[in-house]
Scaffold this motif. Structure first.
Motif, PDB file in Angstrom:
ATOM      1  N   UNK B 117       0.843  -1.200   0.000  1.00  0.00           N
ATOM      2  CA  UNK B 117       0.000   0.000   0.000  1.00  0.00           C
ATOM      3  C   UNK B 117       0.876   1.248   0.000  1.00  0.00           C
ATOM      4  N   UNK B 118       0.288   2.327  -0.497  1.00  0.00           N
ATOM      5  CA  UNK B 118       0.974   3.617  -0.429  1.00  0.00           C
ATOM      6  C   UNK B 118       0.345   4.429   0.690  1.00  0.00           C
ATOM      7  N   UNK B 119       1.209   5.098   1.419  1.00  0.00           N
ATOM      8  CA  UNK B 119       0.706   5.954   2.503  1.00  0.00           C
ATOM      9  C   UNK B 119       0.897   7.416   2.147  1.00  0.00           C
ATOM     10  N   UNK B 120      -0.161   8.183   2.361  1.00  0.00           N
ATOM     11  CA  UNK B 120      -0.071   9.611   2.060  1.00  0.00           C
ATOM     12  C   UNK B 120       0.713  10.294   3.177  1.00  0.00           C
ATOM     13  N   UNK B 121       2.013  10.313   3.019  1.00  0.00           N
ATOM     14  CA  UNK B 121       2.884  10.914   4.029  1.00  0.00           C
ATOM     15  C   UNK B 121       4.150  11.421   3.351  1.00  0.00           C
ATOM     16  N   UNK B 122       4.652  12.548   3.851  1.00  0.00           N
ATOM     17  CA  UNK B 122       5.872  13.100   3.251  1.00  0.00           C
ATOM     18  C   UNK B 122       7.130  12.449   3.827  1.00  0.00           C
ATOM     19  N   UNK B 123       6.945  11.591   4.790  1.00  0.00           N
ATOM     20  CA  UNK B 123       8.093  10.908   5.392  1.00  0.00           C
ATOM     21  C   UNK B 123       8.757  10.038   4.322  1.00  0.00           C
ATOM     22  N   UNK B 124      10.079   9.970   4.350  1.00  0.00           N
ATOM     23  CA  UNK B 124      10.787   9.159   3.354  1.00  0.00           C
ATOM     24  C   UNK B 124      11.073   7.814   4.002  1.00  0.00           C
ATOM     25  N   UNK B 125      10.152   6.885   3.826  1.00  0.00           N
ATOM     26  CA  UNK B 125      10.283   5.607   4.531  1.00  0.00           C
ATOM     27  C   UNK B 125       9.409   4.538   3.890  1.00  0.00           C
ATOM     28  N   UNK B 126       9.759   3.295   4.214  1.00  0.00           N
ATOM     29  CA  UNK B 126       8.909   2.150   3.861  1.00  0.00           C
ATOM     30  C   UNK B 126       9.030   1.179   5.017  1.00  0.00           C
ATOM     31  N   UNK B 127       7.982   0.445   5.299  1.00  0.00           N
ATOM     32  CA  UNK B 127       8.085  -0.531   6.387  1.00  0.00           C
ATOM     33  C   UNK B 127       7.145  -1.704   6.160  1.00  0.00           C
ATOM     34  N   UNK B 128       7.516  -2.816   6.810  1.00  0.00           N
ATOM     35  CA  UNK B 128       6.712  -4.025   6.594  1.00  0.00           C
ATOM     36  C   UNK B 128       6.346  -4.653   7.924  1.00  0.00           C
ATOM     37  N   UNK B 129       5.325  -5.483   7.866  1.00  0.00           N
ATOM     38  CA  UNK B 129       4.885  -6.229   9.047  1.00  0.00           C
ATOM     39  C   UNK B 129       4.971  -7.720   8.750  1.00  0.00           C
ATOM     40  N   UNK B 130       5.014  -8.502   9.800  1.00  0.00           N
ATOM     41  CA  UNK B 130       5.112  -9.947   9.610  1.00  0.00           C
ATOM     42  C   UNK B 130       3.892 -10.538   8.921  1.00  0.00           C
ATOM     43  N   UNK B 131       2.832  -9.797   8.863  1.00  0.00           N
ATOM     44  CA  UNK B 131       1.626 -10.312   8.206  1.00  0.00           C
ATOM     45  C   UNK B 131       1.677 -10.099   6.691  1.00  0.00           C
ATOM     46  N   UNK B 132       2.738  -9.509   6.209  1.00  0.00           N
ATOM     47  CA  UNK B 132       2.896  -9.340   4.759  1.00  0.00           C
ATOM     48  C   UNK B 132       2.400  -8.007   4.227  1.00  0.00           C
ATOM     49  N   UNK B 133       2.194  -7.065   5.122  1.00  0.00           N
ATOM     50  CA  UNK B 133       1.789  -5.721   4.675  1.00  0.00           C
ATOM     51  C   UNK B 133       3.030  -4.841   4.556  1.00  0.00           C
ATOM     52  N   UNK B 134       3.198  -4.285   3.376  1.00  0.00           N
ATOM     53  CA  UNK B 134       4.337  -3.378   3.172  1.00  0.00           C
ATOM     54  C   UNK B 134       3.781  -2.006   2.789  1.00  0.00           C
ATOM     55  N   UNK B 135       4.249  -1.000   3.497  1.00  0.00           N
ATOM     56  CA  UNK B 135       3.762   0.357   3.257  1.00  0.00           C
ATOM     57  C   UNK B 135       4.897   1.236   2.722  1.00  0.00           C
ATOM     58  N   UNK B 136       4.604   1.927   1.640  1.00  0.00           N
ATOM     59  CA  UNK B 136       5.554   2.889   1.065  1.00  0.00           C
ATOM     60  C   UNK B 136       4.991   4.290   1.249  1.00  0.00           C
ATOM     61  N   UNK B 137       5.780   5.160   1.847  1.00  0.00           N
ATOM     62  CA  UNK B 137       5.333   6.551   1.976  1.00  0.00           C
ATOM     63  C   UNK B 137       5.487   7.267   0.643  1.00  0.00           C
ATOM     64  N   UNK B 138       4.552   8.163   0.381  1.00  0.00           N
ATOM     65  CA  UNK B 138       4.624   8.972  -0.847  1.00  0.00           C
ATOM     66  C   UNK B 138       5.969   9.708  -0.910  1.00  0.00           C
ATOM     67  N   UNK B 139       6.442  10.162   0.262  1.00  0.00           N
ATOM     68  CA  UNK B 139       7.705  10.895   0.334  1.00  0.00           C
ATOM     69  C   UNK B 139       8.876  10.096  -0.218  1.00  0.00           C
ATOM     70  N   UNK B 140       8.875   8.800   0.001  1.00  0.00           N
ATOM     71  CA  UNK B 140       9.961   7.956  -0.484  1.00  0.00           C
ATOM     72  C   UNK B 140       9.922   7.864  -2.008  1.00  0.00           C
ATOM     73  N   UNK B 141       8.730   7.703  -2.538  1.00  0.00           N
ATOM     74  CA  UNK B 141       8.595   7.578  -3.999  1.00  0.00           C
ATOM     75  C   UNK B 141       9.007   8.894  -4.670  1.00  0.00           C
ATOM     76  N   UNK B 142       8.650   9.997  -4.010  1.00  0.00           N
ATOM     77  CA  UNK B 142       9.010  11.307  -4.571  1.00  0.00           C
ATOM     78  C   UNK B 142      10.520  11.501  -4.615  1.00  0.00           C
TER      79      UNK B 142
END
Lengths: 278, 716
Positions: B117-142
């Motif tokens: 999933x993409x997260x609407x956040x300016x933070x430059x980060x990505x993180x994952x959980x053991x359940x297989x959810x990976x989140x990419x911040x918009x800031x990182x993609x930018x």
């Protein structure tokens, strides 16, 4: 009674006119129910003729309580205020601990003695109160913590059984016969005597509501005038401390029953159960 | 029927092909589309119960800690998923899933387990959980420079998942925390925790590289990805902020407003990482370079899909970042981001709006009409330029040096011209109208800006008629001339000359004199409604001047239990109580015929993506609203959201309700009831109840307060 009705109507109307009608609890504003009041019967004896301090301040009393039963009807007319009418009923006794200055005219002699009559006098009380509950900030009538006040009329009936309530003079000399005999005085006025007194009711309590229908109200209330007479009642059991007037057999009820009624009404803890009607 | 099927087929295909935004003209903020995934509609309690049952079946160690982990992790994921900041099936998320397909082309099983999933956040980060959810911040993609960098970061996150770092880290941390209670030095424990986390990060770097190796991406981009993370505090591109950007033919800034040289960028690659959860960049880069050395980069590419697509996606993220900076009230960064994008998209309407909003907001900030809240991301206000690195420093310097009234001139100058460029844009029109009102609060009126022609004449007269006879006379004359010059030649006084000459609308709207007796906040056009005094607001009670409300949009009511002896059941208990609270709210509203529109991410069905988007808009609105104090006019300007009108007309109300219960457990128990109603038109809080009760939140308390709230709203 007419004035009383007008007073209630005015109160209700003023609520309507000068303030916005409160929300009530879930839209319900009228509560009716039963209340039970109790206080320790320290002196005087309760309906079961028992008191904590024994009769005549003797030891060997029981754990005893004065109790009252109440029917009430309340209406929340503002967000934080409700008006209520209550009718309380109680029965109690007086252990006739006060000494009466009793005079007997027997055998051509006048004998006077100061003595406590035997037996118990019966008191049946009816209190009528119109009271206002002002709920604390944040609460909504009829739910929450509140302070209550209002006038109350305490009416009570005193009665006695002449066969048991009496003062006996032992060893009264009879000049006709030259012997000594006992004389009994059991005239304490009419057997049923009615009295009416006003007082001011103050109280603090908390009302909880269960199932959006049943109210549980608990707290404490006092009658201000009765409370202010506490010290007076303690020091003037047998005579008026100011003018020294004695209690006699003829004013015995008037003087003692009022005190007893004050004791019953002075401070009470109450638990009320009600139904939120509409 | 066949024709019909073909038509649908083509329409679906065409949607896929041509649904890209035309960024040259405009940008539409990112939205979720399609069907909501299962995680959005599932009951978290049921998920946790199932997972705990599964855990108990096995023969694992530390079951108690892992049980707590499962509860906390699931609630954390739910919080993120339902925050309104998660994007579903939007262009960026689709693109990230495409990267997942590339990276895991040989492992279909793992691919199916992962949800990105993409997260609407300016933070430059990505993180994952053991359940297989990976989140990419918009800031990182930018910030990413190539697709390969994103792919490597994805590989890194996948490795965290496959190695179960999350749960292991949790168990280890809890055990270490226990040692603190047993007397171990707290600082030593922190270092130990960080060391363990760093080991995981290094492992994920190496394992991620192994996965990255299976793709056709350029190895060196894995190393460069760390540079992106290292300079994440800087804007996504560094370009000189030119003085000419806000200048026009008649508005030239004094040189002093701009720095000759901007500060250099500090290299923090080798910073001490003892108390950091991640190894420093230098170490990470060295580890990866060792791996790269032995491998040939021949035939490997920076973009496996297409460079154009990557750049388009990155630009989307950059545009969205502009909006997110506005949401964070980070106006200097929003301005700089828009400035960078404007170089590439000079005619983009959205960028003109962002720049106008930034200038307007900075003017308000300078005038003291915009004050950051104590919980704000920018609680200390806009940074001093001395604390900023590189080119953006110019913006901070300009903000600091330029006086407030000159900002009003600059903002109006830019915004009005933008309005002229995009006449159909009502937002720009409203903004410029508001800025005219702000101008009325400056000491200058129309006469101060139309002296251009007179000035030259007057000076000429002075020069021609007075002939100095002595030195003192000459000095006096020069002083007089200079003071006249200083006043009349103030650089901003000529800013609007061309507009006064050629634009009747401008002349008509421009305030004739200086400040008027009835000062306007300058917000009234932007949020079309008059304002009542902020003094009418009384904390802990409803507002006296409140209008009657019979319909509100209700956001997810909260039920928070704060317990010093917190255990895993607190979340469950709060969750159950929250459901009861929701039922109470519904029943109290229906008893009073009060209309409720529920926008609750906890009550969505798979087809409720529109509701999710609306919730997201309101959530952003709330975020921005709470980020600043109400000003003296009782208003808080909102800049990141332009869709409020749509939402209010869609749901038929302008009011939103945020309510909930807080229960503080301890020796003494307290219950807090909170309810606030906001007017979306005016951004004002119109109703507030914040009451503390001794004791537990009994049912009668909740019923009474909720019913009373609706009663007061309905009856005014």
């Amino acid at each position: 009674m007419k004035y009383f009705k007008v007073y209630i109507i005015l109160i209700l109307c003023s609520g309507k006119l000068y303030s916005q009608l409160g929300p009530g609890y879930m839209g319900k504003r009228v509560t009716a129910g039963y209340g039970f009041y109790f206080s320790p019967a320290i002196v005087g004896s309760n309906a079961s003729e028992a008191s904590i301090i024994g009769r005549g301040n003797a030891t060997g009393g029981d754990i005893a309580f004065n109790s009252m039963h109440e029917g009430f009807l309340e209406f929340a007319f503002k967000k934080r205020a409700s008006v209520g009418f209550s009718f309380k009923y109680y029965k109690t006794t007086y252990d006739n601990a006060a000494e009466a200055y009793v005079t007997s005219y027997a055998n051509g002699y006048t004998n006077s003695q100061q003595k406590s009559p035997a037996g118990f006098s019966q008191i049946t009380g009816f209190n009528y109160a119109l009271y206002f509950k002002i709920f604390n900030k944040r609460y909504v009538a009829p739910w929450g913590r509140y302070f209550l006040f209002g006038p109350t009329i305490n009416s009570f009936k005193c009665s006695y059984d002449p066969s048991s309530m009496k003062v006996e003079f032992g060893d009264v000399y009879n000049s006709n016969t030259g012997t000594y005999s006992s004389v009994t005085v059991n005239d304490f006025g009419p057997q049923d005597q009615f009295f009416l007194r006003g007082d001011l009711l103050l109280g603090w309590g908390r009302s909880r509501i269960f199932g959006n229908r049943v109210t549980l109200d608990y707290g404490i209330n006092v009658q201000v005038i009765s409370l202010s007479f506490t010290l007076w009642d303690a020091v003037s059991e047998n005579a008026n401390i100011f003018d020294g007037t004695q209690i006699t057999n003829l004013n015995y009820f008037e003087r003692t029953s009022k005190r007893r009624v004050r004791e019953v009404n002075r401070v009470n803890v109450f638990v009320k159960v009600g139904l939120l009607l509409f | 029927m066949k024709v019909c099927k073909l038509f649908f087929f083509f329409s679906i295909i065409s949607n896929g092909l041509f649904c890209q935004q035309n960024l040259k003209e405009n940008f539409t903020p990112l939205k979720s589309v399609g069907v909501l995934p299962e995680i959005f509609t599932q009951n978290v309690r049921n998920i946790i119960k199932t997972e705990i049952t599964e855990l108990n079946k096995g023969k694992e160690n530390d079951k108690a800690l892992k049980t707590i982990y499962l509860t906390e992790a699931n609630y954390e994921i739910e919080k993120i998923i339902k925050s309104g900041n998660t994007l579903i099936n939007d262009e960026i998320t689709k693109y990230l899933n495409k990267l997942k397909d590339v990276v895991l082309s040989n492992d279909a099983a793992l691919k199916n387990k992962l949800n990105i999933f993409t997260l609407k956040s300016t933070v430059v980060n990505a993180y994952s959980y053991d359940k297989g959810f990976i989140f990419f911040d918009v800031g990182l993609i930018a910030q990413a420079e190539t697709e390969a960098q994103l792919a490597y970061i994805l590989c890194h996150e996948i490795s965290h998942y496959t190695k179960h770092h999350n749960i292991q880290g949790y168990v280890k941390n809890k055990k270490l925390e226990k040692e603190v209670y047993e007397g171990k030095n707290e600082s030593d424990v922190l270092i130990e925790k960080c060391q363990y986390s760093k080991e995981h990060e290094s492992e994920a770097d190496l394992e991620g590289f192994k996965l990255f190796e299976t793709t056709n991406y350029n190895y060196t981009q894995a190393q460069k990805a760390f540079d992106v993370l290292q300079y994440a505090h800087l804007p996504f591109e560094l370009t000189e902020f030119k003085k000419t950007f806000l200048e026009t033919e008649n508005l030239k800034f004094p040189v002093g407003y701009f720095l000759k040289d901007v500060s250099s960028i500090r290299n923090n690659a080798d910073d001490d990482d003892t108390k950091s959860t991640h190894p420093n960049t230098a170490k990470r880069k060295v580890a990866i370079s060792e791996l790269i050395k032995a491998r040939s980069n021949a035939g490997r590419v920076d973009n496996a899909t297409s460079e154009t697509e990557f750049k388009y996606i990155r630009d989307l993220a950059r545009f969205e970042s502009c909006r997110l900076y506005l949401k964070n009230r980070d106006y200097p960064n929003a301005l700089y981001a828009a400035y960078i994008l404007r170089e590439k998209y000079p005619d983009n309407q959205f960028l003109a709006e962002v720049i106008s909003k930034c200038l307007y907001a900075i003017t308000m900030y300078k005038k003291g009409d915009l004050r950051y809240g104590s919980d704000s991301y920018m609680d200390e206000g806009i940074l001093s330029y001395t604390k900023v690195e590189s080119f953006p420093q110019q913006i901070y310097h300009l903000i600091e040096k330029m006086p407030e009234n000159e900002w009003a001139v600059v903002a109006l100058n830019y915004t009005y011209r933008a309005h002229k460029k995009f006449p159909a844009d009502s937002l720009l029109n409203n903004l410029s109208d508001s800025l005219f009102k702000v101008m009325s609060r400056t000491p200058w009126g129309i006469v101060d800006f139309v002296r251009f022609s007179k000035k030259a004449d007057t000076i000429k007269v002075v020069k021609d008629t007075i002939v100095p006879k002595s030195k003192t006379e000459l000095i006096a004359n020069l002083q007089k001339e200079n003071s006249f010059k200083n006043y009349d030649t103030a650089y901003y006084k000529d800013a609007f000359v061309d507009l006064f000459m050629n634009d009747k609308e401008f002349t008509k709207k421009f305030p004739t004199a200086g400040p008027t007796s009835s000062q306007s906040s300058g917000f009234s056009d932007y949020r079309p409604r008059s304002y009542t005094s902020a003094k009418s607001m009384k904390k802990g009670t409803r507002f006296k001047e409140m209008e009657k409300v019979s319909k509100v949009i209700t956001l997810e009511p909260f039920y928070v239990i704060i317990d010093k002896n917190e255990n895993e059941l607190t979340n469950f208990e709060a969750d159950e109580k929250q459901e009861i609270l929701i039922n109470t709210i519904n029943s109290c509203a229906s008893k009073q015929n009060f209309e409720l529109v529920t926008l609750d991410p906890g009550l969505l069905t798979s087809s409720d993506v529109d509701k999710m988007n609306d919730y997201s808009v309101i959530n952003d609105w709330m975020y921005e609203r709470f980020d600043a104090h109400e000003n003296t006019y009782g208003a808080v300007p909102i800049f990141s959201i332009d869709e409020i009108k749509k939402i209010t007309s869609k749901y038929g109300t302008t009011h939103i309700l945020k309510t909930g219960i807080g229960f503080i457990k301890g020796k003494k128990k307290y219950t807090v009831f909170y309810a606030a109603i906001y007017d979306l038109r005016t951004n004002k809080m119109v109703y507030l109840k914040q009451e503390v009760f001794r004791g537990k939140p009994n049912k009668d308390l909740i019923n009474a307060k909720v019913y009373q709230m609706f009663y007061e709203l309905k009856n005014g």
